[in-house]
Motif scaffolding. Structure first.
Motif, PDB file in Angstrom:
ATOM      1  N   UNK A  54       0.841  -1.199   0.000  1.00 32.66           N
ATOM      2  CA  UNK A  54       0.000   0.000   0.000  1.00 32.66           C
ATOM      3  C   UNK A  54       0.873   1.245   0.000  1.00 32.66           C
ATOM      4  N   UNK A  55       1.835   1.307   0.912  1.00 32.18           N
ATOM      5  CA  UNK A  55       2.723   2.475   0.989  1.00 32.18           C
ATOM      6  C   UNK A  55       3.497   2.666  -0.310  1.00 32.18           C
ATOM      7  N   UNK A  56       4.035   1.585  -0.864  1.00 24.80           N
ATOM      8  CA  UNK A  56       4.800   1.676  -2.114  1.00 24.80           C
ATOM      9  C   UNK A  56       3.919   2.161  -3.270  1.00 24.80           C
ATOM     10  N   UNK A  57       2.701   1.641  -3.364  1.00 27.23           N
ATOM     11  CA  UNK A  57       1.801   2.033  -4.449  1.00 27.23           C
ATOM     12  C   UNK A  57       1.379   3.493  -4.317  1.00 27.23           C
ATOM     13  N   UNK A  58       1.116   3.935  -3.095  1.00 24.05           N
ATOM     14  CA  UNK A  58       0.729   5.336  -2.895  1.00 24.05           C
ATOM     15  C   UNK A  58       1.883   6.282  -3.230  1.00 24.05           C
ATOM     16  N   UNK A  59       3.067   5.934  -2.832  1.00 21.70           N
ATOM     17  CA  UNK A  59       4.238   6.762  -3.142  1.00 21.70           C
ATOM     18  C   UNK A  59       4.440   6.843  -4.655  1.00 21.70           C
ATOM     19  N   UNK A  92       4.159   8.987   5.470  1.00 24.99           N
ATOM     20  CA  UNK A  92       2.938   8.203   5.437  1.00 24.99           C
ATOM     21  C   UNK A  92       2.813   7.383   6.716  1.00 24.99           C
ATOM     22  N   UNK A  93       1.583   7.257   7.188  1.00 21.10           N
ATOM     23  CA  UNK A  93       1.300   6.383   8.322  1.00 21.10           C
ATOM     24  C   UNK A  93       0.128   5.481   7.970  1.00 21.10           C
ATOM     25  N   UNK A  94       0.143   4.293   8.551  1.00 23.26           N
ATOM     26  CA  UNK A  94      -0.995   3.375   8.448  1.00 23.26           C
ATOM     27  C   UNK A  94      -1.502   3.125   9.858  1.00 23.26           C
TER      28      UNK A  94
END
Length: 125
Positions: free
Chosen positions: A20-25, A41-43
């Motif tokens: 998720x973090x990689x795709x958003x970045x 970013x935080x989850x």
């Protein structure tokens, strides 16, 4: 200088959350021309009792729904934001495999003087 907060139900493996973090970045780099290394970013993983996501607006969401709030400089155009929404849904669909119906995005515009990225100074004011 986007700041992202992602909320989701608890229980997904670390690789899923990292995807998720990689795709958003990647989506931000492609749609908003965010500089390399600009990753803030935080989850937050929440128990089912603390996470509710309805099916309003004609969208059937599942338990895999993610709520993404992105705060950006108040200089992004509507076209950039629309491109970002499309790219986020596409990339999260590829990895980690989230359905487009389960991707909820909210962009908040903040004036540049509202940001301090360290040292107690307003770098962008």
């Amino acid at each position: 200088m986007p700041l992202l907060h992602i909320s989701m139900r608890a229980g997904k493996p670390e690789a899923y959350r990292q995807a998720i973090l990689d795709s958003l970045y990647r989506a931000m780099r492609e749609a908003l021309n965010v500089p390399e290394g600009d990753e803030f970013m935080t989850i937050s993983e929440l128990s089912p009792a603390n996470f509710r996501c309805g099916n309003a607006y004609g969208v059937s969401r599942s338990e895999d729904a993610v709520l993404i709030q992105i705060t950006v400089f108040a200089s992004r155009t509507p076209e950039q934001k629309k491109a970002l929404y499309r790219r986020i849904a596409a990339l999260l669909g590829e990895s980690p495999g989230i359905r487009p119906e389960d991707v909820f995005v909210n962009v908040l515009d903040a004036p540049k003087e509202n940001w301090s990225v360290g040292h107690g100074i307003a770098q962008f004011a």
